[in-house]
Design a protein around this motif. Sequence first.
Motif, PDB file in Angstrom:
ATOM      1  N   GLU A  72      32.368  37.471  52.841  1.00 11.78           N
ATOM      2  CA  GLU A  72      31.060  38.470  52.306  1.00 11.78           C
ATOM      3  C   GLU A  72      31.082  38.700  50.769  1.00 11.78           C
ATOM      4  OE1 GLU A  72      30.291  41.900  54.563  1.00 11.78           O
ATOM      5  OE2 GLU A  72      29.754  40.585  56.316  1.00 11.78           O
ATOM      6  N   SER A  73      32.026  37.547  50.182  1.00 15.38           N
ATOM      7  CA  SER A  73      32.074  37.747  48.787  1.00 15.38           C
ATOM      8  C   SER A  73      30.697  37.511  48.040  1.00 15.38           C
ATOM      9  CB  SER A  73      33.190  36.768  48.263  1.00 15.38           C
ATOM     10  OG  SER A  73      32.719  35.475  48.552  1.00 15.38           O
ATOM     11  N   TYR A  74      29.928  36.927  48.477  1.00 15.14           N
ATOM     12  CA  TYR A  74      28.477  36.655  47.747  1.00 15.14           C
ATOM     13  C   TYR A  74      27.804  37.735  47.782  1.00 15.14           C
ATOM     14  CZ  TYR A  74      27.235  36.697  52.878  1.00 15.14           C
ATOM     15  OH  TYR A  74      26.838  36.912  54.317  1.00 15.14           O
ATOM     16  N   LYS A  75      28.248  38.953  48.479  1.00 18.30           N
ATOM     17  CA  LYS A  75      27.291  40.033  48.049  1.00 18.30           C
ATOM     18  C   LYS A  75      28.103  40.797  47.091  1.00 18.30           C
ATOM     19  CE  LYS A  75      26.591  41.142  52.998  1.00 18.30           C
ATOM     20  NZ  LYS A  75      26.941  42.086  54.408  1.00 18.30           N
ATOM     21  N   LEU A  76      29.103  40.482  46.236  1.00 19.68           N
ATOM     22  CA  LEU A  76      29.549  40.897  44.852  1.00 19.68           C
ATOM     23  C   LEU A  76      28.507  40.556  43.833  1.00 19.68           C
ATOM     24  CD1 LEU A  76      33.353  39.832  44.918  1.00 19.68           C
ATOM     25  CD2 LEU A  76      32.423  42.239  45.121  1.00 19.68           C
ATOM     26  N   PRO A  77      28.195  41.383  42.873  1.00 19.79           N
ATOM     27  CA  PRO A  77      27.394  41.076  41.730  1.00 19.79           C
ATOM     28  C   PRO A  77      28.212  39.817  41.122  1.00 19.79           C
ATOM     29  CG  PRO A  77      28.380  43.086  41.439  1.00 19.79           C
ATOM     30  CD  PRO A  77      28.683  42.572  42.839  1.00 19.79           C
ATOM     31  N   TRP A  78      27.362  38.994  40.290  1.00 21.67           N
ATOM     32  CA  TRP A  78      28.046  37.871  39.672  1.00 21.67           C
ATOM     33  C   TRP A  78      29.240  38.084  38.636  1.00 21.67           C
ATOM     34  CZ3 TRP A  78      28.306  36.947  34.399  1.00 21.67           C
ATOM     35  CH2 TRP A  78      27.341  37.829  33.716  1.00 21.67           C
ATOM     36  N   TYR A  79      29.112  39.272  38.118  1.00 22.60           N
ATOM     37  CA  TYR A  79      30.113  39.576  36.987  1.00 22.60           C
ATOM     38  C   TYR A  79      31.416  39.937  37.717  1.00 22.60           C
ATOM     39  CZ  TYR A  79      27.968  44.111  37.753  1.00 22.60           C
ATOM     40  OH  TYR A  79      27.399  45.289  38.451  1.00 22.60           O
ATOM     41  N   SER A  80      31.274  40.426  38.959  1.00 16.99           N
ATOM     42  CA  SER A  80      32.426  41.077  39.729  1.00 16.99           C
ATOM     43  C   SER A  80      33.044  39.707  40.276  1.00 16.99           C
ATOM     44  CB  SER A  80      32.257  41.958  40.745  1.00 16.99           C
ATOM     45  OG  SER A  80      31.703  43.188  40.114  1.00 16.99           O
ATOM     46  N   TYR A  81      32.223  38.763  40.949  1.00 12.63           N
ATOM     47  CA  TYR A  81      32.806  37.616  41.599  1.00 12.63           C
ATOM     48  C   TYR A  81      33.435  36.920  40.688  1.00 12.63           C
ATOM     49  CZ  TYR A  81      32.683  33.412  44.343  1.00 12.63           C
ATOM     50  OH  TYR A  81      32.996  32.319  45.071  1.00 12.63           O
ATOM     51  N   TYR A  82      33.106  36.521  39.482  1.00  8.54           N
ATOM     52  CA  TYR A  82      33.784  35.882  38.511  1.00  8.54           C
ATOM     53  C   TYR A  82      34.762  36.560  37.563  1.00  8.54           C
ATOM     54  CZ  TYR A  82      30.585  32.289  39.675  1.00  8.54           C
ATOM     55  OH  TYR A  82      29.776  31.132  40.434  1.00  8.54           O
ATOM     56  N   SER A  83      35.058  37.832  38.083  1.00  6.07           N
ATOM     57  CA  SER A  83      36.115  38.750  37.443  1.00  6.07           C
ATOM     58  C   SER A  83      35.764  38.882  35.827  1.00  6.07           C
ATOM     59  CB  SER A  83      37.448  38.206  37.517  1.00  6.07           C
ATOM     60  OG  SER A  83      37.766  38.281  38.869  1.00  6.07           O
ATOM     61  N   VAL A  84      34.750  38.953  35.424  1.00  6.85           N
ATOM     62  CA  VAL A  84      33.973  39.181  34.041  1.00  6.85           C
ATOM     63  C   VAL A  84      34.294  40.426  33.590  1.00  6.85           C
ATOM     64  CG1 VAL A  84      32.081  38.898  32.365  1.00  6.85           C
ATOM     65  CG2 VAL A  84      32.469  36.996  34.259  1.00  6.85           C
ATOM     66  N   ASP A  85      34.039  41.422  34.621  1.00  8.92           N
ATOM     67  CA  ASP A  85      34.170  42.823  34.355  1.00  8.92           C
ATOM     68  C   ASP A  85      35.601  43.170  33.917  1.00  8.92           C
ATOM     69  OD1 ASP A  85      34.995  42.257  36.792  1.00  8.92           O
ATOM     70  OD2 ASP A  85      33.620  44.049  37.617  1.00  8.92           O
ATOM     71  N   VAL A  86      36.501  42.482  34.814  1.00  9.81           N
ATOM     72  CA  VAL A  86      38.060  42.897  34.712  1.00  9.81           C
ATOM     73  C   VAL A  86      38.470  42.072  33.289  1.00  9.81           C
ATOM     74  CG1 VAL A  86      40.225  42.145  35.577  1.00  9.81           C
ATOM     75  CG2 VAL A  86      38.298  42.721  37.305  1.00  9.81           C
ATOM     76  N   ALA A  87      38.131  40.678  33.016  1.00 16.37           N
ATOM     77  CA  ALA A  87      38.541  40.190  31.732  1.00 16.37           C
ATOM     78  C   ALA A  87      37.916  41.008  30.617  1.00 16.37           C
ATOM     79  CB  ALA A  87      37.653  38.724  31.876  1.00 16.37           C
ATOM     80  N   VAL A  88      36.622  41.559  30.763  1.00 13.86           N
ATOM     81  CA  VAL A  88      36.478  42.117  29.574  1.00 13.86           C
ATOM     82  C   VAL A  88      37.173  43.656  29.284  1.00 13.86           C
ATOM     83  CG1 VAL A  88      34.459  43.710  28.959  1.00 13.86           C
ATOM     84  CG2 VAL A  88      34.029  41.298  29.358  1.00 13.86           C
TER      85      VAL A  88
END
Lengths: 531, 531
Positions: free
Chosen positions: A483-499
């Motif tokens: 159900e990973s497709y339910k994540l917002p894109w920035y979470s799916y691609y770990s952009v928030d974590v990277a930032v």
Amino acid sequence: MTPFSKNMVSVSLWITVTILFGSLCDGGKILVVPLEGSHWVNMDILIKALHGQGHSIDVIRTYNSWFVKENSTYYNSITIPNTTGMDEEFVDDMLSKLIDHERGKSHWLSAVQLYFDITSSMYKIHKMVCQLITNMFESEKIMKALHDKQYDLMLTDPVWGAGIFLAHKLKLPMVYNVRWTTTGEGHFDITPSPLSYIPITGSGNSDKMNFFQRVKNVFYYFLMNFQYSYFNLPQYQALCDKYFHPPVRFHELLQGADIWLMRVDFVFEFPRPTMPNIIYIGGFQCKPVKALPQDLEDFIQSSGEHGVIIMSLGTFISDLPDDVTAEIAAAFAQLPQKVIWRYTGKRPSTLGNNTLLVDWMPQNDLLGHPKTKVFIAHGGTNGVQEALYHGIPVVGIPFFFDQYDNLIRLQERGGAKILSIATLDKNTLYAALQEVINEPSYRLSMQRLSHLHKDKPIKPLDSALFWIEFVMRHKGAAHLRTESYKLPWYSYYSVDVAVTLFAVVLIFTLSIFFILRYLCVKFCCRKRKTE
Amino acid sequence: MTPFSKNMVSVSLWITVTILFGSLCDGGKILVVPLEGSHWVNMDILIKALHGQGHSIDVIRTYNSWFVKENSTYYNSITIPNTTGMDEEFVDDMLSKLIDHERGKSHWLSAVQLYFDITSSMYKIHKMVCQLITNMFESEKIMKALHDKQYDLMLTDPVWGAGIFLAHKLKLPMVYNVRWTTTGEGHFDITPSPLSYIPITGSGNSDKMNFFQRVKNVFYYFLMNFQYSYFNLPQYQALCDKYFHPPVRFHELLQGADIWLMRVDFVFEFPRPTMPNIIYIGGFQCKPVKALPQDLEDFIQSSGEHGVIIMSLGTFISDLPDDVTAEIAAAFAQLPQKVIWRYTGKRPSTLGNNTLLVDWMPQNDLLGHPKTKVFIAHGGTNGVQEALYHGIPVVGIPFFFDQYDNLIRLQERGGAKILSIATLDKNTLYAALQEVINEPSYRLSMQRLSHLHKDKPIKPLDSALFWIEFVMRHKGAAHLRTESYKLPWYSYYSVDVAVTLFAVVLIFTLSIFFILRYLCVKFCCRKRKTE
């Protein structure tokens, strides 16, 4: 018949016979929302097999369904009134435009126009589908009947969104018979698909691309997404917003099917990432040969040691421009082989005595005949898979959609030669046929693929049936579906974590820097003062 | 026995019996490079089954192999002389350190030390393996014998690199019996693995993570990569540079196996992207129950309606600290159930009459017994899969490696409760057992998983055999294996394309800007001059 008179017929049919909700049976109750054309040919095979397993099947159709007949011995049809579907007229119109483009494709402006023509045709098709959904959802009678039937499963082809809507509304587990979705190639919706080695349909790339091909691939990816995001998706999303509460994103519904029965096989498709709920059933339509009708068998035997050539351009193309057919027929006339050509258009004037024109042919049995040397095909999935199953090399004349890409997959593996309709004449066709017939590598490659394809622990059709029944037994297959497709894109691609990590490192480094500077200034100043 | 005397024994054994290269048989010739411990238990099942299919199997071992016996009825052993393997002593030493850490894990410094202790142990193990490779490659006699044998296949467990080296040297198709590689969890080597929903082993995360868990996941990913890149990989790469020409990257060799027989099942593992050449064989070791020995059956029947509890902490852990076993025994003594506890260490003083200590137990048959209520396990893959197969809920006491992560997968699905060895006492264990036995949801969850697991079109072991034989039949499975890992990282992730497209857009925009500015300046100036 005008659209209006067609509509009236549909309404009266609705009143008299429409919902032939089937009698109870021991198996499950399956609701099918199919597509037209070759997609239906595929779905029909599954439906027949499911009927054979004792399941009861209801199929949704429009009054003018081109392929889905109202009366059948192995399914019950449910005709949605006042709804136009994709019929022969619509398709013929679209196809003749596409063939014209293909023949003049050297011009880049023509390519741009082609893209917008396809986009416009697709927009219209999805508009029809949205009308179908609206007409179903607005009809209390239909929805009540569908609801009361308590289906166990939705089986649908997700190129159109109607089945997806109905499954969500009726809370049914869902199985796709799929290669394409409303977005594009099916894998792209639920599987990580690095553009560096996964070619976009239409790009003409294989899985091994040089830098410029990769640039082209990315460009085609954007084109595909643009078409979906700005023309198709908004239509479906508007219906989601209207009919579903709590709100839901259409793309999430699309991604949420329990099992994806994918109509490819990795003997044919390039290897790529997949998901646990994708089951590959490529070639499920293929079967061992049966004896041919006597007249066809006699015709084939008369070819002697030279053998026969089979030609068919698929379900859609009934007609070709006269000059094209004249060239094709002239090429055939020069060959020592006999030719069986499925063609319903005007008889070419250059037709030789060695060529038999037929309205319909038992394609599978012909391709499996030991005297068959080569298959001239447009590159539709069904034909390509059948050629692969029987190990027959292909001369491909692609027209549109995925046909060129399908043929590239065979060509890359040494089993096909591709000709362009733009440059096709009797000489190019004759030379290509000579090459494919006389150069043994083509046949050997296809036979190797055929062996690989058939060497499976379970036959593709049995696999399809197993997983459809699995979903019915367990009311879904949640454990196979991320159900990973339910994540917002920035979470799916770990952009928030990277930032965040970048910010932490930055703050830490700056803090150290300023503390050191502060200390340095302080001590230096003190030292200077002391001095 | 000192290492030296062990070595001498090995050399003499080498001279007398060593390479029992098997007699010819009708099937294929398979070379196996296995691992020790529970990994061997798994591999042994495959070897037995392959032997049953008529294949001839040679197994590479060191002279002090802990599990791989020199003489066997169903495989031929090849003992590599002068080579030390991972033996019981080495493992016991590592494990006692790990258990000590686990018991005092509240301290963050202890966690750091644990990481470096594991890294150091792993470094030593891979050093041993590299020595094994060197000894093989430097021995002309061994290499000639292996080469002359003309094997059809390399079957190996890629946690250690020896099989991978040998396959490349002998140009053999390769099948992995795998869950871990020298890098970490096997999927990460060949499958896109978004860190947003794929938990890193050791992170304690599930597939649904909040922001902080995702940060932790990324952090653990870097730790895993650091260990591999700076401690394990360089050892193997040095050997690649020494023995292979043209040069080859070790990681490419690792990624290049034809088929990955993955020892997980998606009833157990979280759904995630996979690849066409990964075949899931989780639970292939499970089988229907056989009758128990009469004494065990009598003991179980004496439990009446209360049933029995089974406890085993796996292949590795033979000994636990006395205070821990005393607490465990005291908890058992309070229960109305009977307990069968596989434990070879010192008998706890608090042991009740209801508890039977055994050196070995028929775990599969016990877990399949209708009176079994709960399984107390350390969370090794084998035990967890057997519990899942028989639908028995688990109370987990994880120690190290993947054990906690395995148990999390069961806990997330409602089938297990996890206790920490750091806080384990008679009260916590008693309460956990009461909860798992009396709360029906645990058993129902495990039974649901059991049904899902068993509902397959082909049994996992049959699937493993099919694909091993497939690779032998076709001399590989190239059509299922992407070679995208051969791309440089900037191409794989399309970084070069992105940079190029960005540059093009930038140059285009700047050009427009400067042209406009130039025109503006020119016309404005002319206008001013004119004025």
